[in-house]
Enzyme design. Structure first.
Site, PDB file in Angstrom:
ATOM      1  N   THR A  19       0.826  -1.204   0.000  1.00  0.00           N
ATOM      2  CA  THR A  19       0.000   0.000   0.000  1.00  0.00           C
ATOM      3  C   THR A  19       0.862   1.256   0.000  1.00  0.00           C
ATOM      4  OG1 THR A  19      -1.723   1.230   1.177  1.00  0.00           O
ATOM      5  CG2 THR A  19      -0.201  -0.025   2.549  1.00  0.00           C
ATOM      6  N   ASN A  40      -0.748   4.024   1.061  1.00  0.00           N
ATOM      7  CA  ASN A  40      -1.556   4.841   1.976  1.00  0.00           C
ATOM      8  C   ASN A  40      -0.972   4.727   3.397  1.00  0.00           C
ATOM      9  OD1 ASN A  40      -3.605   5.415   3.919  1.00  0.00           O
ATOM     10  ND2 ASN A  40      -5.119   5.347   2.281  1.00  0.00           N
ATOM     11  N   GLY A  68      -1.982   5.791   6.266  1.00  0.00           N
ATOM     12  CA  GLY A  68      -2.950   5.413   7.309  1.00  0.00           C
ATOM     13  C   GLY A  68      -3.169   3.912   7.349  1.00  0.00           C
ATOM     14  N   ASP A 109      -7.809  -3.884  -0.649  1.00  0.00           N
ATOM     15  CA  ASP A 109      -8.538  -2.840  -1.363  1.00  0.00           C
ATOM     16  C   ASP A 109      -9.815  -2.625  -0.577  1.00  0.00           C
ATOM     17  OD1 ASP A 109      -8.339  -1.104  -3.753  1.00  0.00           O
ATOM     18  OD2 ASP A 109     -10.347  -1.897  -4.103  1.00  0.00           O
ATOM     19  N   PHE A 119      -7.934   7.927   9.105  1.00  0.00           N
ATOM     20  CA  PHE A 119      -7.643   8.580   7.823  1.00  0.00           C
ATOM     21  C   PHE A 119      -8.901   8.524   6.965  1.00  0.00           C
ATOM     22  CE2 PHE A 119      -6.941   4.099   7.194  1.00  0.00           C
ATOM     23  CZ  PHE A 119      -7.333   3.847   5.891  1.00  0.00           C
ATOM     24  N   TYR A 150     -12.252   8.529   5.237  1.00  0.00           N
ATOM     25  CA  TYR A 150     -13.619   8.921   5.597  1.00  0.00           C
ATOM     26  C   TYR A 150     -13.917   8.747   7.088  1.00  0.00           C
ATOM     27  CZ  TYR A 150     -14.292   8.824   0.531  1.00  0.00           C
ATOM     28  OH  TYR A 150     -14.181   9.060  -0.820  1.00  0.00           O
ATOM     29  N   HIS A 170     -13.362  -3.086   9.368  1.00  0.00           N
ATOM     30  CA  HIS A 170     -13.334  -3.968   8.199  1.00  0.00           C
ATOM     31  C   HIS A 170     -11.918  -4.527   7.978  1.00  0.00           C
ATOM     32  CE1 HIS A 170     -12.233   0.062   7.330  1.00  0.00           C
ATOM     33  NE2 HIS A 170     -12.034  -0.095   6.031  1.00  0.00           N
TER      34      HIS A 170
END
Ligand code: ITT
Length: 213
Positions: A10, A12, A14, A71, A156, A158, A184
Site C-alpha cells: 500500500t 496509503n 494510514g 482494497d 484517515f 472517511y 473492516h
C-alpha cells in the site's frame, strides 16, 4: 528463528500504520513497498478483490517477496453504493482525503440520518509470489452511517464522517486499537493471519517430516 518476510502493498500511510499494528503480534517481518521501490499501479478492477490482487501481484513482482494487499472503500446506500471501489479518488485523480470528505457530505446532504446508512468494506489477499495461482483471501465489513459533520482526529480517509453502529462516535474518534478491533480491515486481517498460521504450521511439519524421514 527465521521470520517470514511480507511486503505490505500500500501507498496509503494510514492503512500501513493500521496493518503494521495489527501484524505486530505475529512473527511476520513487515516490509513497506517503498523499501523495494514498488511503483503505483492503476487499479483497473471492478471489484475490491480484483484491485487487491492487482496491487499484491505488483508488490511481489518488484520485491520478490510474498505480499499482503487490501482494497477497501466506503459503500453508501443512498448514493447507490458510491464511492465504493472509487473511494480513494471520489473527488478526482489527485483528490485528498479532505476533498473526498467534502464531496461526500455534499452528496448526502439531502438525505435524512436514517437514510445515510453505509459500510466500510475490505478485501484482502496474501500472494506467495507473482505467479501464485491460489492466494489466501478474506473480507471484512463494518456497518455505520454518514454523519452531518466531521468529527475526530484519528484514522484517515472517511473516518471523520463514519458513525459507527452502536457507538455514538465516528471512527476518527476511536483510539487506533479500538478501530483495529472493530474495523473492516481488522476483521479481514485477523482471518488472513489465521489462514497463514495454518499454512506455516503445515510447512514446518512437512519440513520436520522430510528431515527426520
Ligand atoms: P493503496 O491502494 O496504495 O493501498 P489507497 O488509499 O488508494 O491506497 P484503496 O484503493 O484501497 O487504497 O482506497 C481505499 C480508500 O477508501 C481510502 O483512500 C479511503 O478513502 C477509504 N477507506 C478505506 N478504509 C478506510 C478506513 O479504515 N477509514 C477511512 N477511510 C477508508
Amino acid at each position: 528463528m527465521h521470520r517470514n518476510k511480507v511486503v505490505l502493498a500500500t501507498h496509503n500511510a494510514g492503512k500501513l500504520r493500521e496493518l503494521r499494528a495489527l501484524l505486530s503480534e505475529t512473527d511476520l517481518e513487515c516490509k513497506s513497498q517503498a523499501e523495494y521501490r514498488v511503483p503505483e499501479i492503476p487499479e483497473t478492477g471492478q471489484t475490491f478483490f480484483e484491485n487487491a490482487l492487482i496491487k499484491a501481484r505488483n508488490a511481489c513482482r518488484y520485491s520478490g517477496l510474498p505480499s499482503i494487499a487490501d482494497d477497501s472503500g466506503l459503500v453508501v446506500d443512498c448514493l447507490q453504493g458510491a464511492p465504493g471501489v472509487h473511494s480513494a479518488r471520489f473527488a478526482g485523480e489527485k483528490a485528498t482525503d479532505s476533498d473526498n470528505l467534502k464531496k461526500l457530505l455534499q452528496a448526502v446532504r439531502e438525505f435524512s440520518a436514517e437514510e445515510r446508512t453505509a459500510r466500510f468494506q475490505c478485501a484482502m489477499v496474501y500472494l506467495r509470489s507473482e505467479s501464485d495461482p491460489s492466494p489466501l483471501i478474506s473480507v471484512g465489513t463494518w456497518e455505520g452511517r454518514i454523519s452531518m459533520t466531521e468529527r475526530g482526529r484519528h484514522g484517515f480517509g472517511y473516518d471523520p464522517v463514519f458513525l459507527v453502529i452502536g457507538l455514538k462516535r465516528t471512527s476518527a474518534e476511536l483510539e487506533p486499537q479500538e478501530k483495529n478491533r472493530l474495523s473492516h480491515r481488522g476483521q479481514a486481517l485477523r482471518q488472513l493471519v489465521e489462514q497463514l498460521r495454518k499454512e506455516y504450521l503445515l510447512r514446518s511439519q512437512n519440513t520436520a517430516r522430510r528431515s527426520t524421514g
